[in-house]
Design a protein around this motif. Structure first.
Motif, PDB file in Angstrom:
ATOM      1  N   UNK A  66      33.796  29.115  32.640  1.00 15.78           N
ATOM      2  CA  UNK A  66      32.779  28.070  32.650  1.00 15.78           C
ATOM      3  C   UNK A  66      31.391  28.699  32.692  1.00 15.78           C
ATOM      4  N   UNK A  67      30.373  27.964  32.226  1.00 14.58           N
ATOM      5  CA  UNK A  67      29.011  28.500  32.289  1.00 14.58           C
ATOM      6  C   UNK A  67      28.607  28.692  33.751  1.00 14.58           C
ATOM      7  N   UNK A  68      27.682  29.591  34.008  1.00 17.48           N
ATOM      8  CA  UNK A  68      27.242  29.793  35.387  1.00 17.48           C
ATOM      9  C   UNK A  68      27.593  31.182  35.883  1.00 17.48           C
ATOM     10  N   UNK A  69      27.895  31.269  37.170  1.00 18.98           N
ATOM     11  CA  UNK A  69      28.027  32.594  37.793  1.00 18.98           C
ATOM     12  C   UNK A  69      29.447  33.122  37.786  1.00 18.98           C
ATOM     13  N   UNK A  70      30.356  32.386  37.138  1.00 16.91           N
ATOM     14  CA  UNK A  70      31.756  32.778  37.193  1.00 16.91           C
ATOM     15  C   UNK A  70      32.099  33.647  35.978  1.00 16.91           C
ATOM     16  N   UNK A  71      32.933  34.656  36.178  1.00 18.35           N
ATOM     17  CA  UNK A  71      33.228  35.588  35.089  1.00 18.35           C
ATOM     18  C   UNK A  71      34.727  35.651  34.798  1.00 18.35           C
ATOM     19  N   UNK A  72      35.052  36.350  33.726  1.00 18.40           N
ATOM     20  CA  UNK A  72      36.456  36.540  33.343  1.00 18.40           C
ATOM     21  C   UNK A  72      37.258  37.195  34.471  1.00 18.40           C
ATOM     22  N   UNK A  73      36.585  38.027  35.254  1.00 17.21           N
ATOM     23  CA  UNK A  73      37.287  38.789  36.297  1.00 17.21           C
ATOM     24  C   UNK A  73      37.945  37.889  37.337  1.00 17.21           C
ATOM     25  N   UNK A  74      37.503  36.634  37.418  1.00 19.45           N
ATOM     26  CA  UNK A  74      38.115  35.752  38.415  1.00 19.45           C
ATOM     27  C   UNK A  74      39.598  35.524  38.112  1.00 19.45           C
ATOM     28  N   UNK A  75      39.985  35.706  36.833  1.00 21.14           N
ATOM     29  CA  UNK A  75      41.389  35.497  36.471  1.00 21.14           C
ATOM     30  C   UNK A  75      42.265  36.690  36.822  1.00 21.14           C
ATOM     31  N   UNK A  76      41.655  37.796  37.219  1.00 21.69           N
ATOM     32  CA  UNK A  76      42.462  38.985  37.507  1.00 21.69           C
ATOM     33  C   UNK A  76      43.369  38.774  38.711  1.00 21.69           C
ATOM     34  N   UNK A  77      43.034  37.783  39.550  1.00 22.40           N
ATOM     35  CA  UNK A  77      43.902  37.521  40.707  1.00 22.40           C
ATOM     36  C   UNK A  77      45.286  37.025  40.266  1.00 22.40           C
ATOM     37  N   UNK A  78      45.420  36.629  39.012  1.00 14.53           N
ATOM     38  CA  UNK A  78      46.731  36.199  38.504  1.00 14.53           C
ATOM     39  C   UNK A  78      47.650  37.377  38.228  1.00 14.53           C
TER      40      UNK A  78
END
Length: 310
Positions: free
Chosen positions: A83-95
């Motif tokens: 999503x736009x904003x401060x969130x990045x692709x790396x947030x999915x690495x927890x999967x």
């Protein structure tokens, strides 16, 4: 006789901008869990060489710390809805921990790299998951989120701290389910990326952890004041390492651990937007730094008046 030290497994998923912040979080973990062996698993795409070097030095400093690194080189078969904003692709690495870590690691505490630990993690680590795949703390804005992604049960968790049963995760093939959910629901409903998908797939079937394991603080709000928690989580796009984060106990706590870490040379980061410039100017004014404050306002005027300001 010394009590047998527990082996606690902790995971981070980061990109090159978060190496140093993960280092500060890790420093806070080690300081407050000195009696246990911390095995830290870092999933990343890139890390700055100086951060990698300092992380490895941190590992040498503490006898109860072991770091394991897993570099992601291919993202084939993964749907990242960022999503736009401060969130990045790396947030999915927890999967990816269940797939990347050795099968001998049966459970893991995942945490975001904008967290400070100020207490003992053992009770969290030993929480009975009652046969469920996840334990998490309910999110503070949960009603809206449930409506937005269509959850029946009215429970929605914050994904910043997760106790994961990796055995169950692997059995349930949860990673595939999550990426499938992202593909299908995708951009239509997503606001909080990885967190929405986890909630969408798990739909309330999680063990509710005590709030002290994900104590949410937000800059300049009343959510800042309850610091009698074990894990302080600085959610939102304004972080305590930003120059414009309001003075508070939460901010002091963060910088206390920066100073204890190998990143003690860190300087508060400046923003790049009009909004952050105004916030910085206000904060400096509040601190009595009037000339510095004025220079930010002046820069803004120049920016807005461009040619007319000659």
């Amino acid at each position: 006789r010394r009590k047998v030290a527990e082996q606690i497994h902790i995971g981070f998923g980061i990109d090159k901008n978060f190496g140093k912040f993960a280092g500060v979080t890790i420093t806070s973990l080690v300081h407050n869990n000195i009696q246990h062996d911390l095995n830290i698993h870092i999933v990343y795409d890139q890390l700055l060489p100086e951060d990698m070097e300092r992380l490895k030095k941190t590992e040498q400093l503490y006898r109860n710390l072991t770091l394991h690194f897993y570099q992601i080189t291919s993202t084939e078969g993964m749907t990242f809805v960022v999503p736009p904003g401060h969130i990045t692709q790396a947030m999915y690495y927890r999967y990816l921990f269940a797939d990347l870590l050795p099968k001998s690691v049966k459970r893991l505490i995942y945490m975001d790299a904008d967290i400070i630990c100020k207490g003992e993690l053992l009770p969290l680590w030993q929480t009975d998951l009652q046969g469920r795949v996840l334990g998490a703390v309910r999110d503070w804005g949960e009603e809206k989120s449930c409506v937005r992604i269509g959850l029946k049960n009215g429970r929605y968790f914050n994904s910043g701290v997760l106790l994961m049963d990796l055995v169950k995760w692997r059995q349930q093939k949860l990673t595939q389910k999550l990426f499938r959910w992202l593909e299908q629901v995708g951009t239509t409903k997503i606001l909080w990326g990885d967190q929405d998908a986890l909630n969408g797939v798990i739909d309330g079937d999680f063990v509710e952890l005590p709030k002290i394991y994900n104590g949410i603080v937000i800059n300049n709000t009343t959510l800042n004041e309850e610091l009698d928690v074990v894990l302080v989580h600085y959610i939102d796009y304004i972080k305590p390492w930003h120059i414009y984060y309001m003075d508070s106990n939460a901010k002091e706590l963060y910088w206390e651990y920066v100073k204890k870490s190998l990143w003690s040379d860190m300087k508060p980061m400046d923003g790049k937007t009009v909004h952050t410039a105004i916030m910085t100017a206000r904060l400096l004014h509040k601190q009595g730094k009037y000339a510095q404050s004025a220079s930010y306002y002046e820069a803004l005027l120049k920016y807005f008046l461009k040619d007319k300001y000659e």
